[in-house]
Every structure is written in C-alpha cells, then in structure tokens.
Design an enzyme around this catalytic site. Structure first.
Site, PDB file in Angstrom:
ATOM      1  N   GLU A  81      76.256  89.336  17.972  1.00  0.00           N
ATOM      2  CA  GLU A  81      76.795  88.005  17.974  1.00  0.00           C
ATOM      3  C   GLU A  81      78.096  88.347  17.016  1.00  0.00           C
ATOM      4  O   GLU A  81      77.878  88.930  16.037  1.00  0.00           O
ATOM      5  CB  GLU A  81      76.157  87.016  17.748  1.00  0.00           C
TER       6      GLU A  81
ATOM      7  N   LYS B 225      78.586  80.265  24.117  1.00  0.00           N
ATOM      8  CA  LYS B 225      77.524  79.854  23.454  1.00  0.00           C
ATOM      9  C   LYS B 225      77.458  78.217  23.489  1.00  0.00           C
ATOM     10  O   LYS B 225      78.265  77.519  23.251  1.00  0.00           O
ATOM     11  CB  LYS B 225      77.572  80.339  21.923  1.00  0.00           C
TER      12      LYS B 225
ATOM     13  N   CYS C 274      72.244  83.818  19.647  1.00  0.00           N
ATOM     14  CA  CYS C 274      71.721  83.563  18.290  1.00  0.00           C
ATOM     15  C   CYS C 274      70.843  82.125  18.383  1.00  0.00           C
ATOM     16  O   CYS C 274      69.850  82.022  18.875  1.00  0.00           O
ATOM     17  CB  CYS C 274      72.955  83.628  17.347  1.00  0.00           C
TER      18      CYS C 274
HETATM   19  N1  LIG Z   1      74.732  82.609  14.324  1.00  0.00           N
HETATM   20  C1  LIG Z   1      73.751  81.718  14.436  1.00  0.00           C
HETATM   21  O1  LIG Z   1      73.528  80.951  15.453  1.00  0.00           O
HETATM   22  C2  LIG Z   1      72.725  81.597  13.438  1.00  0.00           C
HETATM   23  C3  LIG Z   1      71.399  80.949  13.932  1.00  0.00           C
HETATM   24  C4  LIG Z   1      70.583  80.632  12.403  1.00  0.00           C
HETATM   25  O2  LIG Z   1      71.030  81.104  11.389  1.00  0.00           O
HETATM   26  C5  LIG Z   1      69.061  79.929  12.890  1.00  0.00           C
HETATM   27  O3  LIG Z   1      68.954  79.598  13.812  1.00  0.00           O
HETATM   28  O4  LIG Z   1      68.543  80.059  11.769  1.00  0.00           O
END
Ligand SMILES: NC(=O)CCC(=O)C(=O)O
Length: 270
Positions: free
Chosen positions: A40, A117, A152
């Site tokens: 990502e 996303k 993510c």
């Molecule tokens: N970039 C993200 O989506 C980070 C997600 C995260 O840090 C978490 O779910 O814990």
C-alpha cells in the site's frame, strides 16, 4: 502458480522517484512469476499523511506508467499496490478528491482493474479525513484464479471479504503499510481471513520507518486451510511462493463450511 510479494522499504531517506525506479526494477526481476504484488502507498508511505497531497497522482500518472511498463517487461500480472490518486473534480465541484487506489495490470501492461480502499484508517485523523472512501469491492480474473482485492485496514472487516468470496474470489490479495506495533493483529487477521473464506491470502506489507512509524514487514502467504506457506522478516525482501489454486476448491469441497452460512440473521432481541 508462483507469486512474488515485494516488501519494499519505505523511508524518507529515499526520494519517491528513486523508490519508483527501484520498485519497477524489482518487478522486472520477477519475470517467471505469475503474480507480483507491491504494498500500500509505497511511494509516500501509508502514514506519511503530509505527503499524500504533495505526491498525489492522477490515475494514469508516473506510477501507473512505470508499473504498466514493468508488468509488460516482466510478463507478469502485477498488483502494483496503491497510490494516492487525485481524481478529477466532480462536475459542479472545484475540488478534487484523493483516494487510496490500487492498480492491477495484466502481463501485457494493460490496466485490468482499480480498487479504491473502502475502509480508511485513522478514525478522525490521517487517511480517514484526507482520502475519500471507495464503495466498490473488486475482483479480477487471472488465468489460474479469481483474485479479490482489499487494502490494509480493510483486513479488519470480514464482511468485505465475504462479499469478495460471494463474487468468486479464491485468492485474496492485500497490500498494506501495517505498523510493527500491531504486527500480531496482521498475521492473526491474515490467517483468519484465509480460514473463514477458505481462500489463499497474499498480504504484502512494507519495511522501514516513515513518519516515525516502524513498519511490520512480515508479508505473509496463507493457504485455504490457514497454514502459513511463507512469511517475510522485517526488512526489505521479495517473498516468493508456489501455490496450487485448485486447493481452494478441494478445501471447500472437503470441509464445506461456506455452504453452511446462514444469511440475513435477525438482530438479537434484548
Ligand atoms: N494503512 C492502514 O490501513 C493501517 C491499518 C492499521 O494500522 C491497523 O489496522 O492496525
């Protein structure tokens, strides 16, 4: 089927241009793989919130150009991770919107799919306020398997994965910029999504530290039975794994839990 997950290092010591060139060259080195995956927001870093607007690109910007060419040079399907996409302003509005947008290329370098996303991270800060939310789950048909994509923080939302499975997904590909602080959640949730959906999970994170947030690395490939086929360490590396896409069908036949789903349950009575 062979997949290579490029767990690239993202830090402020390297310029975005340099990292883009390096990512393209790492993709080219994976010629012979069927599917290559980047993480990502690897141009800026997923936590480098101040860089999102600075480095935002139109969909067909420099990362698109570099990745389309790298995919066709290597002759691979490429999930090129995500970019901070600056969309054109909607009609009637002067403002453009940023999205955390994944780009997926075919081996001839054609754009096969994009995914914005859906679940933005940060609660009332960061990505959650700086980026717009996608609203469309996405699957992509490869010759050997149907891929469902997520990004993510999406990993925490099982209902998204169920919608991907309902759309035919057998391999779930999840680019991420997951922090070291919550590494145990990353590996646990990757295995959970594999077991409950009886699907392969290919989850590709970043190495390095950006915006003061050490990254977990530990990209991971899990089979439909929940077994970890390969797991990276914390530093930059390419994690390559061979897997049999037919195992999704055999797992679902031999242990048909997905068939026992009860849909549309009533809310609990108080
Ligand atoms: N970039 C993200 O989506 C980070 C997600 C995260 O840090 C978490 O779910 O814990």
């Amino acid at each position: 089927m062979r997949a290579s997950l490029i767990q690239i290092r993202v830090d402020e010591q390297e310029s975005v241009d340099s990292r883009r060139r390096r990512a393209a060259s790492l993709v080219r080195e994976q010629a012979g793989a069927d599917l290559v995956v980047l993480p990502e927001l690897w141009t800026t870093g997923a936590f480098a919130y101040e860089q999102f607007a600075v480095e935002a690109e139109p969909l067909e910007g420099p990362t698109y150009e570099a990745m389309a060419k790298a995919a066709s040079d290597a002759g691979v399907w490429l999930h090129a991770g995500s970019i901070p996409e600056r969309s054109a302003p909607d009609s009637g509005s002067a403002a453009s919107t940023l999205y955390n947008t994944s780009l997926i290329f075919s081996p001839s370098g054609e754009l096969a799919a994009t995914y914005r996303k859906i679940h933005r991270f940060g609660f009332d800060e960061g990505e959650a306020v700086l980026m717009g939310a996608g609203d469309r789950p996405v699957t992509v048909r490869l010759p050997e398997t149907t891929v469902g994509v997520a990004t993510c923080y999406d990993l925490r939302f099982p209902e998204l994965f169920r919608s991907l499975v309902d759309a035919g997904a057998e391999t779930l590909v999840i680019p991420a910029g997951w922090p070291e602080r919550r590494r145990s959640h990353w590996t646990l949730l990757a295995r959970a999504r594999a077991v409950e959906n009886q699907a392969y999970v290919l989850a590709c994170g970043t190495a390095g530290t950006h915006a003061g947030v050490p990254q977990a690395g530990h990209s991971i490939v899990v089979d439909p039975w929940g077994e970890v086929l390969a797991e990276a360490g914390p530093e930059e590396e390419v994690l390559t794994v061979d897997f049999d896409p037919a195992k999704v069908a055999t797992t679902r036949e031999q242990f048909p839990a997905l068939k026992d789903r009860v849909l549309g349950l009533e809310r609990p009575r108080r």
